[in-house]
Scaffold this motif. Structure first.
Motif, PDB file in Angstrom:
ATOM      1  N   ALA A  13       6.286   3.120   0.636  1.00 14.45           N
ATOM      2  CA  ALA A  13       4.689   2.202   1.688  1.00 14.45           C
ATOM      3  C   ALA A  13       5.124   3.634   2.886  1.00 14.45           C
ATOM      4  O   ALA A  13       4.998   4.188   3.183  1.00 14.45           O
ATOM      5  N   TRP A  14       3.440   2.603   2.686  1.00 11.50           N
ATOM      6  CA  TRP A  14       2.866   3.254   4.209  1.00 11.50           C
ATOM      7  C   TRP A  14       3.922   2.762   5.395  1.00 11.50           C
ATOM      8  O   TRP A  14       4.137   4.196   6.123  1.00 11.50           O
ATOM      9  N   TYR A  15       4.906   1.753   5.547  1.00  8.78           N
ATOM     10  CA  TYR A  15       5.382   1.969   6.568  1.00  8.78           C
ATOM     11  C   TYR A  15       6.370   2.600   6.570  1.00  8.78           C
ATOM     12  O   TYR A  15       7.107   2.732   8.116  1.00  8.78           O
ATOM     13  N   MET A  47       0.594  -1.199   0.319  1.00  5.29           N
ATOM     14  CA  MET A  47       0.165  -0.038  -0.332  1.00  5.29           C
ATOM     15  C   MET A  47       1.030   1.016  -0.154  1.00  5.29           C
ATOM     16  O   MET A  47       1.573   1.472   0.662  1.00  5.29           O
ATOM     17  N   THR A  48       0.953   1.914  -0.693  1.00  9.93           N
ATOM     18  CA  THR A  48       1.450   3.861  -1.258  1.00  9.93           C
ATOM     19  C   THR A  48       1.128   4.429  -0.151  1.00  9.93           C
ATOM     20  O   THR A  48      -0.401   4.524  -0.465  1.00  9.93           O
ATOM     21  N   ALA A  49       1.562   5.566   0.438  1.00 18.40           N
ATOM     22  CA  ALA A  49       1.313   6.683   1.129  1.00 18.40           C
ATOM     23  C   ALA A  49       2.124   7.952   0.564  1.00 18.40           C
ATOM     24  O   ALA A  49       2.665   7.899  -0.452  1.00 18.40           O
ATOM     25  N   LYS A  50       1.181   9.155   0.407  1.00 16.34           N
ATOM     26  CA  LYS A  50       1.799   9.855   0.414  1.00 16.34           C
ATOM     27  C   LYS A  50       1.261  11.215   1.150  1.00 16.34           C
ATOM     28  O   LYS A  50       0.501  11.131   1.998  1.00 16.34           O
ATOM     29  N   HIS A  51       2.533  12.287   1.225  1.00 16.04           N
ATOM     30  CA  HIS A  51       2.811  13.553   2.221  1.00 16.04           C
ATOM     31  C   HIS A  51       2.667  14.432   1.050  1.00 16.04           C
ATOM     32  O   HIS A  51       3.919  14.514   0.655  1.00 16.04           O
TER      33      HIS A  51
END
Length: 217
Positions: free
Chosen positions: A152-154, A1-5
């Motif tokens: 990656a979210w982690y 799962m990919t996360a963005k900021h």
């Protein structure tokens, strides 16, 4: 799962600087390459990876060429133990000059970071993450940077902290660099004028000492 900021920063451009001065500094890629807090070195690469060039983030590359550098950063993974706690990463970082500033993209170890610098007319200098803070000033021209990091979210908690540490003060540093260079140019020009004035009387005295006419026997 990919996360963005996302991170948004800004710095007021003082009235004695023209917006073109700041844009010109951004178009000198060494400005951003040397002002990054984590960067320890860089060298220009002969080409840009085809998959990177296809990113829709860019302006049309045939009109606005992309220049790629190999960049080395030093990241402190474990504080307090000196070199043992540091990790050096080398990765491609791409630069594209735009009419209002600069677009960049860096790819390293599963992390994609896109940052755009723009000189815009009028605005508050909020300098806050996601632009949620209250403005602390106003100027006719402002330098803003919008950053998006994707991974990656982690990994995000660590990546977010390092990204913000590297980018939070970049806009201010760019403005300060332009101001410093302007001051240095002014000092050099003033010194040259002063030297010219001091040399003039000597040249006049030398000219007066020359005979008006030389007669050959």
């Amino acid at each position: 799962m990919t996360a963005k900021h996302n991170l948004h920063t800004a710095a007021l451009i003082p009235p004695h600087l023209a917006p073109e001065d700041v844009i010109s500094a951004l178009h000198d890629h060494n400005t951003c390459l040397t002002l990054q807090a984590l960067t320890t070195g860089h060298k220009k690469l002969p080409s840009t990876a085809p998959e990177t060039s296809k990113d829709t983030y860019w302006y049309p590359p045939d009109i606005h060429p992309i220049t790629t550098y190999s960049v080395t950063e030093c990241i402190t993974v474990l504080p307090g133990v000196g070199e043992w706690g540091k990790k050096y990463l080398t990765f491609p970082s791409c630069f594209q000059e735009t009419p209002t500033g600069l677009k960049t993209r860096a790819d390293t170890s599963g992390v994609v970071l896109r940052a755009e610098f723009r000189v815009i007319k009028g605005g508050a200098d909020d300098g806050e993450v996601d632009g949620e803070g209250e403005g602390v000033g106003y100027a006719e021209w402002v330098l803003v940077e919008d950053v998006e990091v994707q991974c990656a979210w982690y990994m995000m908690p660590f990546v977010k902290g390092k990204m913000e540490a590297a980018h939070r003060d970049i806009c201010r540093k760019v403005i300060e660099k332009v101001i410093m260079e302007k001051r240095q140019d002014a000092i050099v020009k003033t010194a040259a004028k002063a030297k010219g004035r001091s040399d003039s009387p000597r040249e006049e005295r030398q000219a007066d000492a020359l005979p008006e006419k030389i007669t050959y026997q």
